[in-house]
Design an enzyme around this catalytic site. Structure first.
Site, mmCIF file in Angstrom:
data_model
loop_
_atom_site.group_PDB
_atom_site.id
_atom_site.type_symbol
_atom_site.label_atom_id
_atom_site.label_comp_id
_atom_site.label_asym_id
_atom_site.label_seq_id
_atom_site.Cartn_x
_atom_site.Cartn_y
_atom_site.Cartn_z
ATOM 1 C CD GLU A 1 -0.955 -2.280 2.235
ATOM 2 O OE1 GLU A 1 -1.124 -3.458 1.872
ATOM 3 O OE2 GLU A 1 -0.195 -1.949 3.138
ATOM 4 C CG ASP B 1 10.959 -4.948 3.434
ATOM 5 O OD1 ASP B 1 10.622 -5.403 2.334
ATOM 6 O OD2 ASP B 1 10.133 -4.561 4.276
ATOM 7 C CD GLU C 1 4.834 3.545 6.251
ATOM 8 O OE1 GLU C 1 4.692 2.579 5.488
ATOM 9 O OE2 GLU C 1 4.776 3.434 7.499
ATOM 10 C CD GLU D 1 8.148 -3.580 9.919
ATOM 11 O OE1 GLU D 1 7.586 -4.374 9.140
ATOM 12 O OE2 GLU D 1 7.528 -2.681 10.536
ATOM 13 C CB THR E 1 9.010 -11.567 6.235
ATOM 14 O OG1 THR E 1 9.198 -10.156 6.132
ATOM 15 C CG2 THR E 1 7.774 -11.983 5.461
#
Length: 738
Positions: free
Chosen positions: A209, A465, A569, A588, A674
């Protein structure tokens, strides 16, 4: 007498004109031209570093932040022999004990309190999801309603990227219930999934997104039409006509009247000049705004181009479904059937591998994405019922196409069908073969038919990532040397071309290490922002044994969190300000905090976890759960609680404070996918039934576990700050905390 009158009149006229000119242009207080013009374009810009590898290793990536007027005071400045040998870092040495006092210890009672707080946070969100939202995909925590795909607006990619009417939050949190020790609720959730979830749905979902926000601007100067209209019309018409003897005085009167007209006209001219100059100032100020805006527009264009592939390309359930749903189903199945029973005897009566069957069914529905591509890189979008849509685009992001190997590989080894691992591994190899010959870097968006890079940005965040993450984790799980060779080469390229700052984390001069976004072909900086997804990288560095670099990068992200109470972000490291302001409860930073604590056992990371936990409780808690922060500065909220908040953020926070968790017991060897799902490091994942397709080589040594390389940190380091006080103060200064 007549000529005398004429001479007197001429003298009076000359004297009068001289006086008028002096008043007008003789620097009098009202009519002088003292109009200083000041303007500034105020164009903050990132200076790209040139010079290839040499520039990439420059120790100062933020010179502008320390330019205090004297060039000799800049970061890493050279000093003469007569200059006192005092580093600029001495600025940060004062008050260094403050950090020792704050982070040097963490009482056991406080650890118990934080564990309880993390557990309560999870259940507040989970219970309200089950009460108000199930069987829909997510919870709207403000309105206390469920959320599914936006069927009335298929273009609503912010929602339809992930949601697909398959009870996403319930599936995503299965193993978290076990981590928290709630076996009975885990059993109930498994039965609900078996009884209610089906993937036979006409649902097409995107992966990444992205929100692209425009900047509006306007010019301030709007000069009206007809500037100074009718300036001095008919100036002194018919001056002294028919000059004759005896009428000199009358003529002088006319001359004086005319002079008054001249002076009045001069005043109009000067007033008009002031208007012109004032408008020029506005025009120049406007030009500055325009140029500044042009800089913003160009930067935005760069972001748009970097994101186009992520918005349009990095799509499909291939990663979102594979990571969140497929990974969770496989994880829950393995934990249910693990003969070692790490969480106790959690066997479910009459369980007949239904979760594994669901995972297999889902993976089969994803396989059409890998068909009919010239490169072997999968299509970005797939419909669970009908396959690849006819209008599917041919662009995908590196992370979306290259982060399937763990889930697909485990599934292949569980069911004895090589198809899933084969297609995932083929995609990874195809991407790897497209890397730059000069730098060894990959871009972030690629055309799956031509193999051409559409997005040439190379970084560690969105679009990139998990590709790097799964190269290492695939090696840890499967023992394939090819995976580690790729990861090692990729890591070396990252260190050579993305890393800026001083060479050592805890020693030397220069800025702290930071990983920037660069052009994949030449290693030059493309922009001056980093994104919150990059905060995963310190955790990956821990798995790779590079704990020192992990410490520094983690400290930088933690400082940003301390400033805003969340991670924006995108954060512009040059402007010391967020570029994209929302925070969707991402995990994260918490993940890296947990892994660093496992590697170092340093109480500093318990304090970091407590700060994050308290910030979430204070800034995001609403009536029925925890809401996305729309704006990290004013803390306004959006009515959405994404599933990863419960499945990852809360899980890592709980594990951080739960020293006695079964995952931490001696002999327990696990790794996290992940999307944060628990997978055991098991020898059965080293076994394959298709040796002719994947020749198996016995690994020379055991791969590291998820708490690897703890021995790399000396014992004495566990009782001191992981990062020296002056370096912590330096980072605080660089993000605007001091």
């Amino acid at each position: 007498m007549q000529w005398r009158s004429i001479v007197v009149g001429l003298l009076v006229l000359r004297l009068t004109l001289n006086c008028a000119l002096w008043f007008a242009f003789g620097l009098g207080p009202s009519w002088g031209f003292n109009f200083p013009i000041h303007f500034s374009f105020n164009l903050p810009r990132a200076e790209p570093e040139h010079g290839g590898a040499a520039a990439s290793r420059h120790p100062a990536w933020s010179r502008r932040l320390y330019e205090l007027g004297d060039p000799g005071e800049k970061t890493c400045s050279k000093v003469s022999e007569n200059t006192p040998k005092e580093s600029y870092l001495s600025f940060f040495r004062e008050g260094r004990d403050e950090y020792d006092r704050k982070y040097g210890s963490f009482p056991d009672a406080l650890k118990v309190e934080m564990r309880r707080m993390a557990k309560d946070m999870f259940y507040f969100g989970y219970d309200n999801y089950m009460k108000y939202a199930f069987p829909e995909d997510e919870l709207n925590p403000i309105d206390c309603r469920g959320r599914g795909p936006d069927l009335l607006n298929p273009s609503n990619i912010n929602i339809n990227d992930v949601l697909g009417n398959y009870s996403l939050t319930l599936i995503d949190t299965l193993d978290t219930l076990l981590v928290l020790g709630n076996v009975s609720e885990f059993h109930r959730a498994v039965k609900l999934v078996i009884d209610t979830v089906s993937f036979d749905k006409d649902s097409t979902v995107q992966v990444f997104e992205a929100n692209i926000r425009g900047t509006r601007w306007s010019c301030l100067c709007r000069a009206g039409p007809g500037l100074c209209p009718g300036l001095c019309p008919g100036l002194c018409p018919g001056l002294c006509p028919g000059l004759c003897p005896g009428c000199v005085l009358a003529c002088v009167r006319q001359v004086l009247a005319c002079v008054r007209q001249v002076l009045a006209c001069v005043r109009q001219v000067l007033a008009c000049v002031r208007q012109v100059l004032a408008c020029v100032g506005q025009v120049l100020a406007c030009v500055g705004q325009v140029l500044a805006c042009v800089g913003q527009v160009l930067a935005c264009v760069g972001q748009v181009l970097a994101c186009v592939g992520q918005v349009l390309a990095c799509v499909g359930q291939v990663l979102a479904v594979s990571g969140r749903i497929l990974g969770s189903l496989i994880s829950a199945h393995i934990l249910l059937t693990d003969p070692r029973h790490p969480f106790g005897d959690i066997g479910l009566e009459d369980y007949d591998n239904e979760l594994l069957h669901l995972a297999h069914d889902l993976a089969v529905r994803l396989l059409p994405a890998f068909e009919n591509t010239s490169t072997g890189i999968p299509y970005p979008r797939v419909n669970l019922k009908s396959g690849v849509p006819p209008d599917s685009i041919n662009e995908t992001c590196t992370a979306g196409a290259g982060s399937l190997l763990v889930e697909f590989g485990i599934l292949s080894r569980l069911i004895g069908d090589s198809t899933f691992e084969w297609v995932a591994r083929r995609a990874v190899r195809a991407l790897w073969n497209l890397r730059s010959n000069e730098t060894g870097l990959l871009g972030n968006v690629v055309n799956i038919q031509t193999g051409q890079w559409v997005g040439k940005q190379s970084g560690l965040g969105a679009g990139m990532d998990s590709f790097y993450e799964y190269l290492l984790k695939s090696y840890i799980l499967f023992g394939e040397k090819e995976d580690y060779r790729m990861f090692k080469a990729a890591y070396e390229s990252i260190q050579s071309h993305l890393r800026r700052g001083r060479e050592a984390c805890n020693e030397g001069e220069g800025d702290p290490p930071l990983y920037v976004n660069v052009n994949m072909f030449n290693g030059q900086i493309m922009n001056t922002w980093i994104d919150s997804l990059q905060a995963f990288f310190p955790g990956l560095q821990v798995l790779n044994g590079d704990v020192e670099n992990a410490i520094c990068l983690h400290a930088f992200y933690y400082a940003i969190w301390r400033r805003f109470g969340a991670l924006p972000e995108r954060y512009n490291w040059q402007l010391q300000a967020p570029d994209v302001l929302f925070y969707p409860l991402r995990p994260e930073l918490v993940e890296s905090t947990y892994l660093l604590y496992q590697a170092t056992k340093n109480p500093f990371y318990l304090h970091v976890g407590m700060d994050i936990l308290q910030s979430l409780e204070r800034n995001t808690k609403v009536k029925c759960g925890y809401a996305t922060l729309h704006h990290v500065v004013d803390k306004s909220k959006e009515d959405r609680m994404e599933s990863f908040f419960l499945s990852e953020t809360c899980k890592y926070l709980y594990l951080l404070f739960d020293e006695d968790n079964p995952l931490h017991q001696s002999g327990s060897r696990y790794i996290f996918t992940t999307e944060g799902h628990v997978v055991p490091i098991d020898l059965r994942f080293r076994e394959k039934h298709w040796e002719e397709q994947f020749p198996y080589e016995e690994p020379t040594k055991e791969p590291p576990a998820n708490i690897s390389n703890c021995e790399r940190i000396p014992e004495e380091r566990r009782y001191a700050l992981p990062l020296k006080s002056m370096y912590m103060r330096q980072i605080d200064h660089m993000v605007g905390l001091s």
